[in-house]
Design an enzyme around this catalytic site. Structure first.
Site, short mmCIF file in Angstrom:
data_model
loop_
_atom_site.label_atom_id
_atom_site.label_comp_id
_atom_site.label_asym_id
_atom_site.label_seq_id
_atom_site.Cartn_x
_atom_site.Cartn_y
_atom_site.Cartn_z
CG ASP A 328 -0.18 -0.05 2.54
OD1 ASP A 328 1.03 -0.40 2.52
OD2 ASP A 328 -0.79 0.20 3.58
N GLY A 355 12.10 9.71 -25.20
CA GLY A 355 12.35 9.50 -26.62
C GLY A 355 13.17 8.25 -26.85
N GLY A 356 14.36 8.42 -27.43
CA GLY A 356 15.19 7.29 -27.79
C GLY A 356 14.89 6.81 -29.19
CB THR A 358 11.68 2.50 -30.08
OG1 THR A 358 12.66 1.50 -30.39
CG2 THR A 358 10.31 1.96 -30.43
CG ASP A 394 18.53 13.41 -21.94
OD1 ASP A 394 19.37 14.24 -22.31
OD2 ASP A 394 18.36 12.30 -22.49
CG ASP A 396 17.82 10.64 -25.29
OD1 ASP A 396 18.06 11.68 -24.68
OD2 ASP A 396 18.43 9.57 -25.10
CD GLU A 398 18.29 8.11 -30.53
OE1 GLU A 398 18.41 7.13 -31.30
OE2 GLU A 398 18.49 8.02 -29.32
CE1 TYR A 399 20.61 10.39 -34.03
CE2 TYR A 399 19.52 9.07 -35.69
CZ TYR A 399 20.43 9.18 -34.66
OH TYR A 399 21.15 8.09 -34.24
CG MET A 464 23.79 9.67 -28.58
SD MET A 464 22.14 9.03 -28.98
CE MET A 464 21.65 10.14 -30.30
CB THR A 465 30.97 9.84 -29.81
OG1 THR A 465 31.01 9.74 -28.38
CG2 THR A 465 30.88 11.30 -30.19
CE1 TYR A 466 25.58 5.62 -28.20
CE2 TYR A 466 27.27 6.46 -26.73
CZ TYR A 466 25.94 6.32 -27.05
OH TYR A 466 24.96 6.86 -26.26
CG ASP A 467 25.40 2.16 -31.88
OD1 ASP A 467 26.23 1.29 -31.56
OD2 ASP A 467 24.26 2.23 -31.38
#
Length: 624
Positions: A328, A355-356, A358, A394, A396, A398-399, A464-467
């Site tokens: 409860d 966001g993100g 998806t 935040d 996110d 994209e894009y 986002m310095t990857y992928d």
């Protein structure tokens, strides 16, 4: 409930072979090398009754320059559109432009507003910029057919830089600033006070007390003089100060940000909970957490996973403080565990990320009514049940005005509209940040939106310095997914951290507002015979939750690094080829980030680290 969520786990992926590049307004081609310091060269042109236009050479790097026109409405009614015309001498030209459509006929150049920035309210200003070449300056300026002189006296020069501010009377929520006066041939009218790169006040004197600050928080201040015709001079030197209070003691990472993403779906198949931040030792070494994700639907912020967010009951052994949830109690789930984490580690600030990959589909609709979007987000983040958990928001997306999971044509100014509205609603005492693309290619995603303009309302960007590369290119070539720098044979120019950061800085985003991104996972191929990067493949390497993707904590044991390229590690084991960051490569990247003057680093995401948090430890140690 699924064991994991690959559809959201791959939120940062770019698929350039499928989506291509987005073309931006007026064929923008941004620089990929750092620009020279602002030189503040203003060239006024002859006064219109209700508006003025002023030209400024923002920077000059020898082979080219960045120019900017600013239109100011000096009348009492709104301008509905604007057109600026000017002459350049032979040999001087505009090569690319943003926030305006620029054309030429011989040496006569014409700039017209776009569909979203034609209206200028009384007293307001609007700027557009361009990259040019040649040594000449504009002349014969006309604004909407009338002379457009931005000065009262021909040849009026901009003011000098004021002295670097000094601080005094530092308290928990306020600080006093003082500086030596700027000089100007016609007189200084006032000064803009800049906090973390954003204007917070305009004053006529040479002192200002900034209030409403957060205890135990670092701030950077500078000032900029304005003359009697509103020409801005160069920005002063910057001074850093930490407000008192806030728990005291040395912060993790020194004065740098060390931010990690915590995913709400990690509590399922990954069995990763807020308590793991404590048992791994990571909580003591981070400064911020982004809680991912809230959804963006119909232009509004909504709950992402109500069960994981605030309903899941925790037993005593799963709970941060060893106290079990009751049936409860008003708040359970991750939100309650994060509340307990903040009580144990009061230095940590938590942002709710929306966001993100998806869930970015609702942002274009949000841009159509930014105020309503900001209100919906504020109402959700500040819900009385969990308002004390979060220190900000935040975004996110994209894009913006580019292709991610879907393609968006919201326009280059959409991100700034949302940023401004969100900052206005959340105010100065909340953090407002964004995760953004690191596509530094010519005409790529960074060129598609006004990241410099939006940065005025954001506290920082998670770049986002990857992928950059992965097994969505099923046959290769194999390449590191997070290269720090370019290297011979890189599959796509501009797809590396250094080029992305250089482009953002060149556009005017302050270095301190940029965080370098680190992936706590690897990207991999199978059917690879070549150990060095650049080999061919037959498809994605098998992964625990997603083909072509595996956590660092797994890779370090099943496929240890066999080499490094462009500041990151790669590994060839059997026929599988992986790239990922290790404590050693993270150390190299943190040194680079400090040398670049960046605000710190962030990572995706906690559950990919080892049980003793060795990657978080490497970031923390490298930032000090």
């Amino acid at each position: 409930m699924s064991t994991d969520s690959p559809r959201r786990r791959s939120r940062f992926r770019w698929i350039p072979t499928r989506s291509g590049r987005s073309k931006v307004v007026a064929g923008l081609t941004a620089l990929v090398v750092p620009l020279a310091a602002m030189v503040g060269l203003a060239s006024p042109a002859s006064a219109a009754a209700s508006a003025t236009a002023t030209y400024t050479k923002k920077s000059d790097w020898g082979s080219g320059f960045e120019g900017q026109w600013t239109v100011k409405n000096t009348g009492t009614t709104s301008l509905s559109s604007w057109t600026i015309e000017w002459d350049f001498p032979t040999g001087t030209r505009v090569n690319s432009a943003w926030d305006a459509t620029v054309t030429s006929s011989g040496n006569r150049w014409t700039a017209k507003n776009l569909g979203w920035n034609g209206t200028i309210a009384p007293g307001a200003s609007l700027s557009f910029g361009f990259n040019g070449s040649g040594p000449g300056s504009p002349s014969g300026c006309k604004l909407n057919g009338a002379s457009c002189d931005g000065s009262t006296v021909p040849g009026d020069n901009p003011p000098s830089a004021p002295g670097t501010p000094t601080t005094s009377d530092v308290a928990n929520t306020s600080v006093k600033l003082s500086w030596s006066a700027a000089t100007d041939d016609k007189g200084v009218k006032n000064y803009d006070v800049l906090r973390n790169g954003a204007k917070v006040a305009t004053v006529t004197g040479t002192t200002y007390t900034d209030t409403g600050l957060t205890a135990g928080t670092d701030y950077a201040y500078a000032v900029q003089a304005r003359d009697t015709i509103d020409q801005l001079g160069p920005v002063s030197g910057s001074v850093s100060v930490r407000t008192t209070g806030g728990g005291g003691g040395e912060q993790p990472g020194g004065d740098k940000i060390n931010l990690g993403y915590f995913t709400n779906w990690g509590v399922y198949g990954r069995n990763y909970h807020v308590k793991n931040l404590v048992t791994s030792g990571s909580a003591a070494k981070i400064t911020h957490i982004n809680y991912a994700f809230g959804n963006v639907q119909n232009g509004k912020c909504t709950i992402g996973d109500s069960y994981a967010d605030y309903d899941k009951a925790y037993t005593a052994d799963q709970s941060v403080d060893g106290v079990a949830d009751t049936w409860d109690q008003p708040l359970r789930g991750n939100f309650n565990q994060l509340r307990k984490l903040k009580a144990k580690y009061p230095h940590i600030k938590i942002l709710w990320s929306f966001g993100g990959w998806t869930w970015s589909g609702g942002f274009p609709q949000a841009a159509q009514n930014p105020a309503a979007f900001a209100q919906s987000c504020y109402d959700l983040v500040e819900d009385p049940r969990w308002a004390d958990v979060f220190d900000g928001i935040d975004l996110d997306w994209e894009y913006p005005n580019a292709c991610g999971l879907t393609c968006d044509t919201s326009g280059p100014g959409a991100l700034k509209k949302i940023a401004d509205a969100t900052r206005a609603k959340f105010g100065a005492n909340n953090l407002v940040t964004a995760a953004i693309t690191a596509d530094g290619s010519e005409g790529g995603k960074i060129d598609a939106a006004d990241y410099a303009g939006a940065a005025q309302s954001f506290d920082w960007y998670n770049v986002m310095t990857y992928d950059f590369f992965g097994s969505w290119a099923t046959k290769g070539p194999t390449a590191p997914h997070s290269p720090l720098t370019s290297y011979p044979g890189i599959p796509q120019q501009g797809f590396n951290s250094a080029d992305a950061i250089a482009k953002l800085k060149a556009k005017g985003v302050p270095a301190k507002k940029l965080l370098l991104g680190i992936g706590f996972y690897g990207r991999g191929w199978t059917g690879v015979t070549q150990s060095a990067p650049g080999g061919t493949a037959t498809g994605a390497a098998p992964g625990t939750y997603e083909a072509g993707n595996e956590d660092y904590k797994v890779l370090k044991n099943i496929c240890p690094a066999t080499g490094t390229i462009a500041g990151t590690a790669y590994a060839h084991c059997g026929t599988n080829w992986w790239s990922y960051d290790t404590p050693a490569t993270i150390g190299t990247k943190m040194t680079w980030a400090k040398n670049q003057g960046l605000g710190g680093a962030f990572f995706w995401e906690f559950s990919g680290d080892t049980t003793n948090g060795e990657l978080v430890t490497a970031i923390n140690g490298g930032l000090k």
